[in-house]
Design a protein around this motif. Sequence first.
Motif, PDB file in Angstrom:
ATOM      1  N   VAL A  66      34.983  71.283 -57.290  1.00 12.86           N
ATOM      2  CA  VAL A  66      35.716  70.166 -57.890  1.00 12.86           C
ATOM      3  C   VAL A  66      35.559  68.930 -57.007  1.00 12.86           C
ATOM      4  CG1 VAL A  66      37.941  69.354 -58.736  1.00 12.86           C
ATOM      5  CG2 VAL A  66      37.433  71.806 -58.746  1.00 12.86           C
ATOM      6  N   ARG A  67      35.251  67.814 -57.658  1.00 14.09           N
ATOM      7  CA  ARG A  67      35.081  66.552 -56.935  1.00 14.09           C
ATOM      8  C   ARG A  67      35.894  65.499 -57.661  1.00 14.09           C
ATOM      9  NH1 ARG A  67      34.695  62.208 -54.309  1.00 14.09           N
ATOM     10  NH2 ARG A  67      32.826  60.914 -54.298  1.00 14.09           N
ATOM     11  N   LYS A  68      36.782  64.854 -56.915  1.00 12.37           N
ATOM     12  CA  LYS A  68      37.626  63.815 -57.498  1.00 12.37           C
ATOM     13  C   LYS A  68      37.201  62.485 -56.908  1.00 12.37           C
ATOM     14  CE  LYS A  68      42.469  62.965 -58.418  1.00 12.37           C
ATOM     15  NZ  LYS A  68      43.792  63.078 -57.808  1.00 12.37           N
ATOM     16  N   GLU A  69      36.878  61.555 -57.794  1.00  4.88           N
ATOM     17  CA  GLU A  69      36.421  60.241 -57.331  1.00  4.88           C
ATOM     18  C   GLU A  69      37.241  59.196 -58.081  1.00  4.88           C
ATOM     19  OE1 GLU A  69      32.377  59.232 -58.434  1.00  4.88           O
ATOM     20  OE2 GLU A  69      32.160  58.020 -56.632  1.00  4.88           O
ATOM     21  N   GLY A  70      38.308  58.706 -57.462  1.00  2.95           N
ATOM     22  CA  GLY A  70      39.226  57.823 -58.175  1.00  2.95           C
ATOM     23  C   GLY A  70      39.834  58.566 -59.348  1.00  2.95           C
ATOM     24  N   LYS A  71      39.656  58.013 -60.541  1.00  5.71           N
ATOM     25  CA  LYS A  71      40.206  58.679 -61.730  1.00  5.71           C
ATOM     26  C   LYS A  71      39.239  59.703 -62.305  1.00  5.71           C
ATOM     27  CE  LYS A  71      43.147  54.874 -63.226  1.00  5.71           C
ATOM     28  NZ  LYS A  71      43.186  53.651 -64.034  1.00  5.71           N
ATOM     29  N   LYS A  72      38.002  59.689 -61.814  1.00  8.52           N
ATOM     30  CA  LYS A  72      37.009  60.616 -62.371  1.00  8.52           C
ATOM     31  C   LYS A  72      37.131  61.982 -61.719  1.00  8.52           C
ATOM     32  CE  LYS A  72      33.864  56.697 -62.559  1.00  8.52           C
ATOM     33  NZ  LYS A  72      32.718  56.128 -61.806  1.00  8.52           N
ATOM     34  N   LEU A  73      36.941  63.001 -62.545  1.00  4.93           N
ATOM     35  CA  LEU A  73      37.005  64.371 -62.055  1.00  4.93           C
ATOM     36  C   LEU A  73      35.746  65.103 -62.503  1.00  4.93           C
ATOM     37  CD1 LEU A  73      39.057  66.208 -60.564  1.00  4.93           C
ATOM     38  CD2 LEU A  73      39.807  66.997 -62.814  1.00  4.93           C
ATOM     39  N   TYR A  74      35.037  65.666 -61.558  1.00  2.00           N
ATOM     40  CA  TYR A  74      33.838  66.434 -61.897  1.00  2.00           C
ATOM     41  C   TYR A  74      34.089  67.891 -61.527  1.00  2.00           C
ATOM     42  CZ  TYR A  74      32.124  61.721 -60.666  1.00  2.00           C
ATOM     43  OH  TYR A  74      31.961  60.372 -60.527  1.00  2.00           O
ATOM     44  N   LYS A  75      33.667  68.803 -62.401  1.00  2.00           N
ATOM     45  CA  LYS A  75      33.763  70.230 -62.073  1.00  2.00           C
ATOM     46  C   LYS A  75      32.467  70.932 -62.432  1.00  2.00           C
ATOM     47  CE  LYS A  75      38.743  70.792 -62.764  1.00  2.00           C
ATOM     48  NZ  LYS A  75      39.796  71.698 -63.288  1.00  2.00           N
ATOM     49  N   GLY A  76      32.081  71.887 -61.605  1.00  2.00           N
ATOM     50  CA  GLY A  76      30.889  72.675 -61.893  1.00  2.00           C
ATOM     51  C   GLY A  76      31.026  74.090 -61.358  1.00  2.00           C
ATOM     52  N   ILE A  77      30.541  75.032 -62.133  1.00  2.00           N
ATOM     53  CA  ILE A  77      30.540  76.429 -61.690  1.00  2.00           C
ATOM     54  C   ILE A  77      29.391  76.637 -60.706  1.00  2.00           C
ATOM     55  CG2 ILE A  77      30.348  78.831 -62.437  1.00  2.00           C
ATOM     56  CD1 ILE A  77      31.148  77.843 -65.268  1.00  2.00           C
ATOM     57  N   ILE A  78      29.678  77.205 -59.577  1.00  2.00           N
ATOM     58  CA  ILE A  78      28.637  77.491 -58.589  1.00  2.00           C
ATOM     59  C   ILE A  78      27.806  78.666 -59.090  1.00  2.00           C
ATOM     60  CG2 ILE A  78      28.188  78.231 -56.217  1.00  2.00           C
ATOM     61  CD1 ILE A  78      30.895  76.831 -55.504  1.00  2.00           C
ATOM     62  N   VAL A  79      26.506  78.450 -59.273  1.00  2.00           N
ATOM     63  CA  VAL A  79      25.666  79.517 -59.848  1.00  2.00           C
ATOM     64  C   VAL A  79      24.527  79.948 -58.912  1.00  2.00           C
ATOM     65  CG1 VAL A  79      26.196  78.843 -62.224  1.00  2.00           C
ATOM     66  CG2 VAL A  79      24.174  77.901 -61.092  1.00  2.00           C
ATOM     67  N   GLU A  80      24.369  79.289 -57.776  1.00  2.00           N
ATOM     68  CA  GLU A  80      23.295  79.670 -56.857  1.00  2.00           C
ATOM     69  C   GLU A  80      23.665  79.241 -55.436  1.00  2.00           C
ATOM     70  OE1 GLU A  80      19.482  78.130 -57.980  1.00  2.00           O
ATOM     71  OE2 GLU A  80      18.511  78.823 -56.139  1.00  2.00           O
ATOM     72  N   THR A  81      23.523  80.163 -54.483  1.00  2.00           N
ATOM     73  CA  THR A  81      23.841  79.875 -53.074  1.00  2.00           C
ATOM     74  C   THR A  81      22.802  80.533 -52.169  1.00  2.00           C
ATOM     75  OG1 THR A  81      25.194  81.870 -52.828  1.00  2.00           O
ATOM     76  CG2 THR A  81      26.334  79.872 -53.524  1.00  2.00           C
ATOM     77  N   GLU A  82      22.773  80.075 -50.918  1.00  2.00           N
ATOM     78  CA  GLU A  82      21.997  80.771 -49.893  1.00  2.00           C
ATOM     79  C   GLU A  82      22.827  80.870 -48.626  1.00  2.00           C
ATOM     80  OE1 GLU A  82      17.385  79.618 -51.105  1.00  2.00           O
ATOM     81  OE2 GLU A  82      18.273  78.759 -49.316  1.00  2.00           O
ATOM     82  N   ALA A  83      22.738  82.023 -47.970  1.00  2.00           N
ATOM     83  CA  ALA A  83      23.447  82.229 -46.700  1.00  2.00           C
ATOM     84  C   ALA A  83      22.510  81.961 -45.533  1.00  2.00           C
ATOM     85  CB  ALA A  83      23.973  83.656 -46.629  1.00  2.00           C
TER      86      ALA A  83
END
Length: 203
Positions: free
Chosen positions: A25-42
């Motif tokens: 989740v990223r909040k930028e002023g009044k804007k809100l962005y959300k994304g499901i994490i679908v790929e990672t690397e350790a």
Amino acid sequence: MRLNRDFYIRNTILVARDLLGKILVRKEGKKLYKGIIVETEAYINSKDQGAHFSKGLTDRTRIIDEVGGHIYIYNIYGMYQLFNIVTEKKGVHGAVLLRAIEPIEGIEEMYKNRYKMEFNNPPRRKLINMSNGPAKLVMAMNISKNEFYGADLVTDNRIWVEDAPKLSLDQIARSKRINIDYAEIGRDYLLRFYVKDNPYVSK
DNA sequence: CTGATGATGTTCT
DNA sequence: GAACATCATCAGA
């Protein structure tokens, strides 16, 4: 519910796997962005030559010494920035690279961030291309090294990760990490995790 | 669709 | 001076 410290201070490989399905989740002023994490690397301990901290910390990597939950962002290829989450207890080094997200909220705003163009009935190809790579998701969510290096996902009010039901193991695939062929020790470790059949997983 | 190539500048040796 | 946890674009099939 925001993920708390306990989630991040665990073993790096478990954190990388368990982040799949969670919501960035990223909040930028009044804007809100959300994304499901679908790929990672350790990226793990000092024997992992693929990790930036395999030969000790530098000014670039100093935040990795902090407690899990902090953000490690770095510049690459002159023009891109990649987003990592520090893991493990303070003093123990580990990080997880976020490689792809599936946008679910604020999609039109993310599209503008990504392409510097109005969102106007774009082809599916362009929607997928919005966030199916580690530098792409950073652009879509308007995350910069200057603003977010060292920020803490447990307390920051501009960015965090929300909990979501744990995926079953048969929804998760595992492979070698991308573009670390230079690492004689580590390049064959199966430390990339992704959601099976999800269209936003990088190619 | 696939593979090759150039862009671009910070970090490290 | 080289390396680099990438991406967009283009040629060819």
